[in-house]
Each structure stands twice: as C-alpha cells, then as structure tokens.
Design a protein around this motif. Structure first.
Motif: not given
Length: 256
Positions: A68-83
């Motif tokens: 089973r698959y879900g969003i990974g921690v790298r996506a959080l890093l990119v989102g935080t960078s945007y903010i």
C-alpha cells in the motif's frame, strides 16, 4: 525521430509523476496498487515501476507489507519550502497575529488555485469551541468566504469560464448554481467582503476580504466563528477587523 520519441516519453513520465503525487496529496492515507490504478488509469506494470522509483526517492511511502502506498516525507519538505519562501506569507505574519487578537477567532490567509482555495497560514481561535484548520488544506472556492471574496475580483465571464454550471454541494447550504453564485458575487463587490453561511461546514460562519495587491486578487484573509457564538456585535467587530487587516496587509505587499 528517436530523440523526439524519447523526449515525449520523458514528458509523459513527468506528467504521470506529478499526477500521482497530486493523487496522494488529495487522498490522505495508504492505498493499494489496484486502487491507485483505478484512479489514475495507468498500465499496472508502468504504474508499479513509477511507484517503486518514487518510494526509493522518498516521495511515496509504503506500509509494512509493501503493498500500500501513500505520500512521502519529501512532499512535506517541498510544501514547507513553498510556505517559507512566500513573500505574502512572510508579510502577513504580524497582520494575522493582530487579526487573531482583535477577533479572538480562527483566522486564515488563503490563495486561489483554480477552483479551490488553499490555506497558506492560520491562527487558531482562543476559544474552546473552534474549527479545525491546517496549512495546506484545500477547499472549494464557491463554498467558502475566502473563495467568494477572490472570485468577486474576477468579472462574471471569467467566473463562468472558471466554474462549471453545476457546483458540488458541500453542505445543504452550499450555492450549487453558478448564476446564483455570480449574483452573490455582485453583492460581495458592493459590500467589500464575502460571507460563508454554513456553506462549507455546518455550524460555522466565515467572513473574508481579498487583498488587492494584484488584480484579480489571488490572496484573501478570513475569520471563522461558530454560528452559536456569533452575535450582531461580534459580527461587526469581525468585519471591522478584517477591513483593517486588509488595509495593513495591502500596504505591506505593495511592492510584491
């Protein structure tokens, strides 16, 4: 021709990668390969290989079984960078703090993204009874005060191009007819603020103003309050505080 074919395949793979990440971002939790395939429609073999690559890179995670698959921690890093790198978010911090103090309610800064609004910053209410909010949350523009405040900065034809004739219902109070929404947007332009009358969450009222540092506006401020706690006096206080916050943030973003 061979080079063109390879380039086309790379673009297709990149598009599929982005679509997969958006699928996981919009559907929290873990999903089976079959469920993901049904949603995105990619061939099972190429989907599996793409998922395994994203897992290795940290953009997608698997459960203990590896099935089973879900969003990974790298996506959080990119989102935080945007903010962290957004100039409007940085400029809004003092304004949000003051708006929170003035209203004692939950306040937000959000951005229009297509037919949705996305929370960029929030301050929680000082009351025990308060709405749950989080940065990154995406909500339909037509059912929120934030979205209506931003849509009102577009002309009617632009709104018609952006939104379908029939709008999704979120609660029993949601405006689902585009022309009726356009009529309400005329009132928003006249009043200078928008209201969500339990259209997105039952029991919750919300007021919002657009920040006119660009036209049409893309960012707005809002204040959410449980309907049970909203009195005429408190409503007027919220509106006054929003207008004041709008003016201050407009000054703070005038060079952006």
């Amino acid at each position: 021709m061979a080079g063109a074919d390879a380039s086309g395949a790379q673009v297709k793979s990149a598009v599929r990668t982005v679509e997969l990440l958006e699928f996981f971002a919009g559907r929290p939790g873990m999903h089976t390969l079959a469920a993901v395939q049904e949603a995105v429609g990619y061939p099972k073999s190429s989907l599996y290989m793409l998922l395994r690559t994203l897992v290795e890179l940290g953009w997608v995670e698997t459960d203990a079984t590896g099935t089973r698959y879900g969003i990974g921690v790298r996506a959080l890093l990119v989102g935080t960078s945007y903010i962290d790198g957004d100039e409007v978010v940085a400029a809004s911090r003092v304004t949000l703090d003051r708006l929170s103090d003035d209203t004692t309610e939950t306040v937000h800064l959000a951005r229009l993204d297509g037919t949705s609004v996305v929370y960029l910053a929030t301050r929680q209410s000082q009351h025990h009874l308060r709405p749950f909010t989080r940065v990154g949350r995406r909500l339909p523009a037509h059912s929120t005060a934030l979205g209506k405040a931003l849509l009102a900065t577009h002309d009617d034809e632009q709104v018609r191009e952006l939104l379908p004739k029939v709008l999704p219902s979120v609660t029993e109070h949601t405006i689902t007819d585009r022309e009726r929404l356009i009529e309400e947007l005329a009132g928003v332009r006249e009043a200078g603020y928008a209201v969500d009358r339990e259209e997105n969450t039952l029991g919750l009222r919300c007021f919002a103003v657009a920040i006119p540092y660009r036209t049409p506006a893309r960012d707005a401020l809002s204040c959410s309050v449980p309907a049970a706690r909203l009195t005429p006096g408190h409503e007027q206080l919220i509106k006054d505080a929003l207008f004041d916050a709008r003016d201050r943030l407009t000054l703070a973003t005038r060079r952006l």
